[in-house]
Enzyme design. Structure first.
Site, PDB file in Angstrom:
ATOM      1  N   HIS A  59      32.131  33.861  40.458  1.00  0.00           N
ATOM      2  CA  HIS A  59      30.689  33.791  40.646  1.00  0.00           C
ATOM      3  C   HIS A  59      29.980  34.515  39.503  1.00  0.00           C
ATOM      4  O   HIS A  59      30.524  35.409  38.871  1.00  0.00           O
ATOM      5  CB  HIS A  59      30.284  34.417  41.985  1.00  0.00           C
ATOM      6  CG  HIS A  59      30.565  35.883  42.085  1.00  0.00           C
ATOM      7  ND1 HIS A  59      31.847  36.390  42.244  1.00  0.00           N
ATOM      8  CD2 HIS A  59      29.743  36.979  42.047  1.00  0.00           C
ATOM      9  CE1 HIS A  59      31.796  37.706  42.302  1.00  0.00           C
ATOM     10  NE2 HIS A  59      30.538  38.102  42.180  1.00  0.00           N
ATOM     11  N   PHE A  60      28.762  34.083  39.262  1.00  0.00           N
ATOM     12  CA  PHE A  60      27.845  34.738  38.345  1.00  0.00           C
ATOM     13  C   PHE A  60      26.639  35.194  39.161  1.00  0.00           C
ATOM     14  O   PHE A  60      26.317  34.596  40.191  1.00  0.00           O
ATOM     15  CB  PHE A  60      27.380  33.785  37.235  1.00  0.00           C
ATOM     16  CG  PHE A  60      28.493  33.303  36.340  1.00  0.00           C
ATOM     17  CD1 PHE A  60      28.710  33.891  35.100  1.00  0.00           C
ATOM     18  CD2 PHE A  60      29.308  32.254  36.724  1.00  0.00           C
ATOM     19  CE1 PHE A  60      29.730  33.445  34.266  1.00  0.00           C
ATOM     20  CE2 PHE A  60      30.336  31.800  35.905  1.00  0.00           C
ATOM     21  CZ  PHE A  60      30.544  32.398  34.668  1.00  0.00           C
TER      22      PHE A  60
END
Length: 404
Positions: free
Chosen positions: A239-240
Site C-alpha cells: 500500500h501507499f
C-alpha cells in the site's frame, strides 16, 4: 531475529466485523475474493501517459491560475462524504499544527486521537522482504464502505469516471480507501491489485500506479508516500499513503546537489541529487531533457529494488505532482532495536516513517511536542544529526542508480 519495544503505531485502516443481511459473498462486503467479484464500485480510469514528456502533461500554471483536476475534486468530495458518515475515528481538521522554529521549519501536529487504538506490528523489523501472510491483518478485511473508488488504467487512453462499475472477476483491482485514523486532511491509502495480496515491497507495475495517482490528482499539496518494512510500515500488504498538506514539506525545501544524470533514448534523462543540510541523508529524482514518467519511474524502482535486495529499509515521497521523488534510506528502527538510540529522542514517541522523516511530525501529547517545541528533545534539526538512531545508510549500493 531483532525485536523492538517501540511506540505502537495505529493500523490506519480497520473496523470491527459487521455482518449485514442480504449481501452476496461472505456477508461483510469486504475487499476479499469472497465479495469483490460480486461488487459494484466507483471506477476512475486514468490516462496512461507514461511516454509523454513530464513537463508537458502536468499542470504548470501558477497556483492561483490552476484549475482543480477532476480526480482532485472527486477525491476530496468522496473523502468529505465519508467524514459526514462518521467513518473516521476523530476529526483530524481540529488537530493543532505548528511550525517548529529553525532552519528547516519542521511541522509539528498534535494528534492524540491517532494514539487511542493501536495494533502491534506483526512481523520482524530486520527484514525488508517478507512473504505475505494471510493470517495477519491485511486490507482484504476492510469494509467496502471505506472505498472511495477503484483506480485503473483506461482502455481508450482517456480519463473516465464511472459512479458504479461491476468488478471484473478476472482482474485484481487497485483500490483507493480512506484512512480511518488520518494524519491529515484527505488521507487515503492506495492498494495496488488488492486481491493479489502483494507483500509490502516495490515493484515496477505497482509503483507506476502510485506515480499515476500523484499525477492525476495534479495538486502540488497532495503527496504520495511509501514505507518499506523496517522503515515503519505497519502492515505487510502492499500500500501507499497520500494526503494533503497546504505547505511544502521541509524535505521539499532542502537544497540538493546533482550527483548523477543518466541519459536514455533520444537524450531523455533523469537527474539524481543528494540532499544537503537536511537531518537525514536522502536522494531526489527528477526528470529532465524530455524524460517521461516511465523514465523517472524506472530510475526510482531500480534503486528501490536494489535497496530491498540488500535489506536496506527506505521511505519514498512522491511530490510536485509526480515530478520529483525523494528516496530516503534509513536504519532508525534497527538502531532502536539494538538499543543505541538516545533516550531523549525516544521520549518524543515519534516513529520516523515517510511523513515524519519528510518533516511533518505527529505528536501524541502536548508534553511530547507542541508545548516544548524549542526544547532539544523535540527539535529534529538539533537532535537527529547527533544521535546514532536516525543516521541512514551512508551511501547507496554501487549498482543502485543504474538505469536498465
Amino acid at each position: 531475529m531483532l525485536t523492538i519495544k517501540r511506540v505502537p503505531t495505529l493500523v490506519s485502516n480497520y473496523q470491527e466485523d459487521v455482518l449485514e443481511g442480504n449481501v452476496m459473498g461472505c456477508g461483510r462486503k469486504c475487499l476479499g475474493k469472497c465479495c469483490m467479484p460480486v461488487s459494484v464500485l466507483p471506477l476512475y480510469a486514468f490516462k496512461n501517459g507514461d511516454n509523454e514528456p513530464i513537463e508537458n502533461d502536468i499542470q504548470t500554471l501558477p497556483e492561483e491560475e490552476c484549475q482543480m483536476s477532476f480526480l482532485n475534486n472527486l477525491l476530496l468530495g468522496l473523502w468529505e462524504e465519508r467524514m459526514s458518515q462518521g467513518l473516521f475515528r476523530y476529526d483530524v481538521t481540529t488537530c493543532e499544527t505548528k511550525v517548529i522554529p529553525g532552519r528547516c521549519g519542521f511541522i509539528a501536529q498534535l494528534n492524540e486521537g491517532r494514539h487511542l487504538k493501536k495494533r502491534p506490528t506483526e512481523f520482524c523489523i530486520d527484514k525488508v522482504l517478507q512473504p505475505f501472510d494471510e493470517n495477519k491483518f491485511n486490507f482484504t478485511k476492510v469494509g467496502q464502505e471505506e472505498v472511495l473508488f477503484r483506480f485503473e488504467p483506461s482502455t481508450d487512453c482517456k480519463p473516465q469516471y464511472f459512479s458504479g462499475m461491476r468488478v471484473n472477476g478476472g482482474i485484481s483491482p487497485s483500490i483507493v480507501v480512506i484512512n480511518v485514523s488520518p494524519i491529515e486532511y484527505g488521507h487515503v491509502l492506495l492498494i495496488p491489485r488488492v486481491l493479489d495480496c502483494l507483500p509490502q515491497r516495490i515493484d515496477r507495475d505497482s509503483f507506476a500506479i502510485a506515480l499515476h495517482f500523484a499525477r492525476e490528482v495534479a495538486d502540488p499539496f497532495f503527496r504520495v508516500g511509501y514505507n518499506s518494512l523496517g522503515a515503519f510500515a505497519t502492515i505487510n500488504h502492499l500500500h501507499f499513503q497520500a494526503y494533503y498538506l497546504s505547505v511544502p514539506f521541509p524535505v521539499e525545501k532542502a537544497p540538493i546537489q546533482k550527483i548523477l544524470a543518466r541519459m536514455g533514448l533520444g537524450g531523455a534523462g533523469v537527474i539524481v541529487s543528494k540532499l544537503l543540510n537536511y537531518p537525514v541523508r536522502g536522494f531526489a529524482f527528477e526528470g529532465g531533457n524530455g524524460s517521461t514518467a516511465r523514465d523517472l519511474s524506472v530510475a526510482v524502482v531500480n534503486s528501490c529494488i536494489s535497496l530491498q535486495n540488500k535489506n536496506i529499509p527506505f521511505n519514498i515521497l512522491i511530490a510536485q505532482c509526480g515530478k520529483k521523488i525523494f528516496l530516503l534510506p534509513q536504519c532508525y528502527a534497527e538502531k532502536q532495536a539494538l538499543g543505541v538510540v538516545d533516550q531523549e529522542l525516544l521520549d518524543t514517541q515519534v516513529n520516523p516513517a515517510v511523513w515524519e522523516i519528510s518533516g511533518h511530525i505527529g505528536y501524541i501529547s502536548e508534553a511530547a511536542g507542541l508545548q516544548e517545541e524549542e526544547d532539544k528533545n523535540i527539535n529534529p534539526e538539533k537532535e537527529i544529526p547527533d544521535s546514532p538512531g536516525p543516521q541512514v545508510a551512508s551511501h547507496m549500493p554501487p549498482d543502485c542508480l543504474v538505469l536498465q
